[in-house]
Design a protein around this motif. Structure first.
Motif, PDB file in Angstrom:
ATOM      1  N   TYR A   1      58.841  28.839  25.331  1.00  0.00           N
ATOM      2  CA  TYR A   1      58.960  30.274  25.092  1.00  0.00           C
ATOM      3  C   TYR A   1      57.858  30.715  24.129  1.00  0.00           C
ATOM      4  O   TYR A   1      57.613  30.057  23.117  1.00  0.00           O
ATOM      5  CB  TYR A   1      60.324  30.604  24.487  1.00  0.00           C
ATOM      6  CG  TYR A   1      61.495  30.150  25.341  1.00  0.00           C
ATOM      7  CD1 TYR A   1      62.034  30.990  26.307  1.00  0.00           C
ATOM      8  CD2 TYR A   1      62.032  28.877  25.201  1.00  0.00           C
ATOM      9  CE1 TYR A   1      63.099  30.578  27.103  1.00  0.00           C
ATOM     10  CE2 TYR A   1      63.090  28.457  26.005  1.00  0.00           C
ATOM     11  CZ  TYR A   1      63.620  29.310  26.951  1.00  0.00           C
ATOM     12  OH  TYR A   1      64.659  28.895  27.746  1.00  0.00           O
ATOM     13  N   GLU A   2      57.209  31.822  24.477  1.00  0.00           N
ATOM     14  CA  GLU A   2      56.188  32.371  23.587  1.00  0.00           C
ATOM     15  C   GLU A   2      56.296  33.887  23.550  1.00  0.00           C
ATOM     16  O   GLU A   2      56.827  34.508  24.474  1.00  0.00           O
ATOM     17  CB  GLU A   2      54.785  31.926  24.005  1.00  0.00           C
ATOM     18  CG  GLU A   2      54.412  32.216  25.432  1.00  0.00           C
ATOM     19  CD  GLU A   2      53.176  31.436  25.875  1.00  0.00           C
ATOM     20  OE1 GLU A   2      52.304  31.132  25.046  1.00  0.00           O
ATOM     21  OE2 GLU A   2      53.096  31.121  27.081  1.00  0.00           O
TER      22      GLU A   2
ATOM     23  N   TYR B   1      54.117  28.437  20.847  1.00  0.00           N
ATOM     24  CA  TYR B   1      55.343  28.452  21.638  1.00  0.00           C
ATOM     25  C   TYR B   1      56.373  27.525  21.024  1.00  0.00           C
ATOM     26  O   TYR B   1      56.052  26.658  20.192  1.00  0.00           O
ATOM     27  CB  TYR B   1      55.058  28.050  23.088  1.00  0.00           C
ATOM     28  CG  TYR B   1      54.596  26.628  23.288  1.00  0.00           C
ATOM     29  CD1 TYR B   1      55.525  25.586  23.443  1.00  0.00           C
ATOM     30  CD2 TYR B   1      53.245  26.307  23.332  1.00  0.00           C
ATOM     31  CE1 TYR B   1      55.112  24.277  23.625  1.00  0.00           C
ATOM     32  CE2 TYR B   1      52.822  25.005  23.519  1.00  0.00           C
ATOM     33  CZ  TYR B   1      53.757  23.993  23.664  1.00  0.00           C
ATOM     34  OH  TYR B   1      53.336  22.692  23.839  1.00  0.00           O
TER      35      TYR B   1
END
Length: 308
Positions: free
Chosen positions: A28-29, A156
Motif C-alpha cells: 500500500y502506498e 509503501y
C-alpha cells in the motif's frame, strides 16, 4: 525496437476503486494528487511523457537535471507533484500544465517547484521489467534512484491498507493505492491488480458548454461518450473559475441529442476539453457535491466513455 529507444511505453492503469482493506498479498502506498508521467532517463538527459505520450519537460524545467540521480538507463513510472506546506497542491500543478509562456513557466517553477515521485520501474539497463513481479520492480527502483529534493521514491507498507488510509484521511490526502505484490505491469491496460481507496471519488467528463449564473459564477455542462454519441451527464459549478471558462472555444452548437430544459441558457463550446470532477461517493448514478478539479490534456475526449 527497444522500449527505451522507441519511447513506446504506456502506463498501467487502475481499474477500480474499493473500500479500504488489509491483505498480506498487497502493498500500500499513498496516492499522489499529481500528474502521471513516464520518465525516460539515461546518463545524458530525461524525457518526460504523459499518458498520451506527449513531451512534458518544457512545462517542468526544474526536473531537467534529475537524470543525474539515477544510476543506469531506465524508464520510471511516477507522478509529477507540486507540494505546498508538504501537501500535494493539484491547483498549482494544473496551472503549470496549462501555461505556454516560457517566462511564466519559469516563474511558477521558482515559486512552486515540482518534484517527480517514482513508484515503479519498467526498464533498467537494457532490460524490460514489465514481466517481473511488482516487488522485484520496486527493488530495482530503489537501487537505481538517488533521492534529492526533485526526485523521490514512493514509500509503501505491507498488509496494513486500512491504517494507511486512515492516516491519509486524517491529513486530507487523496487516498491510497493497493497493489498485489506479484502483479506484472500491463502497459496501457486497466488492471484489477491495482486498486485505489479515495476519500472522494472522481471521474473524467467532456466539457460541452457553460452557463453563467452570476457575475463570477459558472456551471460547466458535462457529458460522456457512448460510442460516438455524447450523452448528457449534468453540471458542475463548485471550483469553476472565469479563467477556466475563458479557455473554452464557443461554437453555438448543441452537441447532445437529448438535453434537459434547464440548459436553455447554455453556451456551447468545442468538444476539446476534458475535466476531472470530484464528488462524494453514493449508491445512485449521480454526482453528489461535485467539484471541478481541473482540465487534463493527457487523454482525448473520445476516450471518455460511459461504462458498458
Amino acid at each position: 525496437m527497444d522500449l527505451f529507444d522507441s519511447r513506446s511505453a504506456s502506463p498501467m492503469l487502475i481499474a477500480r476503486q474499493t473500500d479500504p482493506f488489509d491483505d498480506p498479498d498487497y502493498i500500500y502506498e499513498l496516492k499522489m494528487d499529481g500528474f502521471r508521467c513516464l520518465s525516460y532517463m539515461d546518463q545524458n538527459a530525461i524525457d518526460l511523457r504523459n499518458k498520451r505520450n506527449m513531451k512534458m519537460l518544457s512545462k517542468f524545467p526544474e526536473l531537467k537535471e534529475i537524470f543525474k540521480n539515477v544510476r543506469n538507463r531506465c524508464i520510471l513510472d511516477g507522478e509529477v507533484v507540486v507540494l505546498v506546506d508538504g501537501v500535494p497542491d493539484f491547483y498549482r500543478l494544473q496551472k503549470r500544465t496549462l501555461l505556454t509562456d516560457r517566462f511564466k513557466i519559469e516563474l511558477e517553477a521558482s515559486r512552486y517547484p515540482a518534484s517527480y515521485v517514482a513508484f515503479d520501474c519498467i526498464y533498467a539497463g537494457k532490460r524490460e521489467l514489465v514481466w517481473e513481479p511488482l516487488v522485484e520492480r520496486k527493488n530495482s527502483l530503489s537501487e537505481l534512484v538517488i533521492e534529492n529534493s526533485r526526485l523521490a521514491v514512493s514509500r509503501y507498507i505491507e498488509e496494513q491498507g486500512m491504517a494507511l488510509y486512515q492516516a491519509a484521511e486524517a491529513r486530507k490526502l487523496e487516498g491510497v493505492v493497493a497493489k498485489r505484490k506479484n502483479s506484472i505491469y500491463y502497459m496501457g491496460k486497466k488492471s484489477n491488480e491495482w486498486t485505489k481507496f479515495k476519500r472522494m471519488a472522481d471521474e473524467d467528463y467532456v466539457v460541452a458548454g457553460y452557463i453563467q449564473k452570476g457575475r463570477h459564477t459558472y456551471s460547466l455542462v458535462i457529458g460522456k461518450y457512448r460510442g460516438e454519441i455524447l450523452m448528457y451527464k449534468g453540471h458542475v459549478t463548485s471550483g469553476v473559475t472565469s479563467e477556466a471558462v475563458s479557455m473554452l472555444k464557443v461554437t453555438g452548437r448543441n452537441p447532445f441529442r437529448m438535453l434537459p430544459t434547464e440548459n436553455k441558457d447554455a453556451v456551447w463550446v468545442e468538444l476539446d476539453h476534458v475535466c476531472t470532477v470530484e464528488y462524494m461517493p453514493n449508491l445512485q448514478n449521480s454526482l453528489r457535491q461535485p467539484v471541478f478539479k481541473g482540465f487534463r490534456d493527457d487523454i482525448f475526449p473520445k476516450e471518455v466513455q460511459m461504462e458498458s
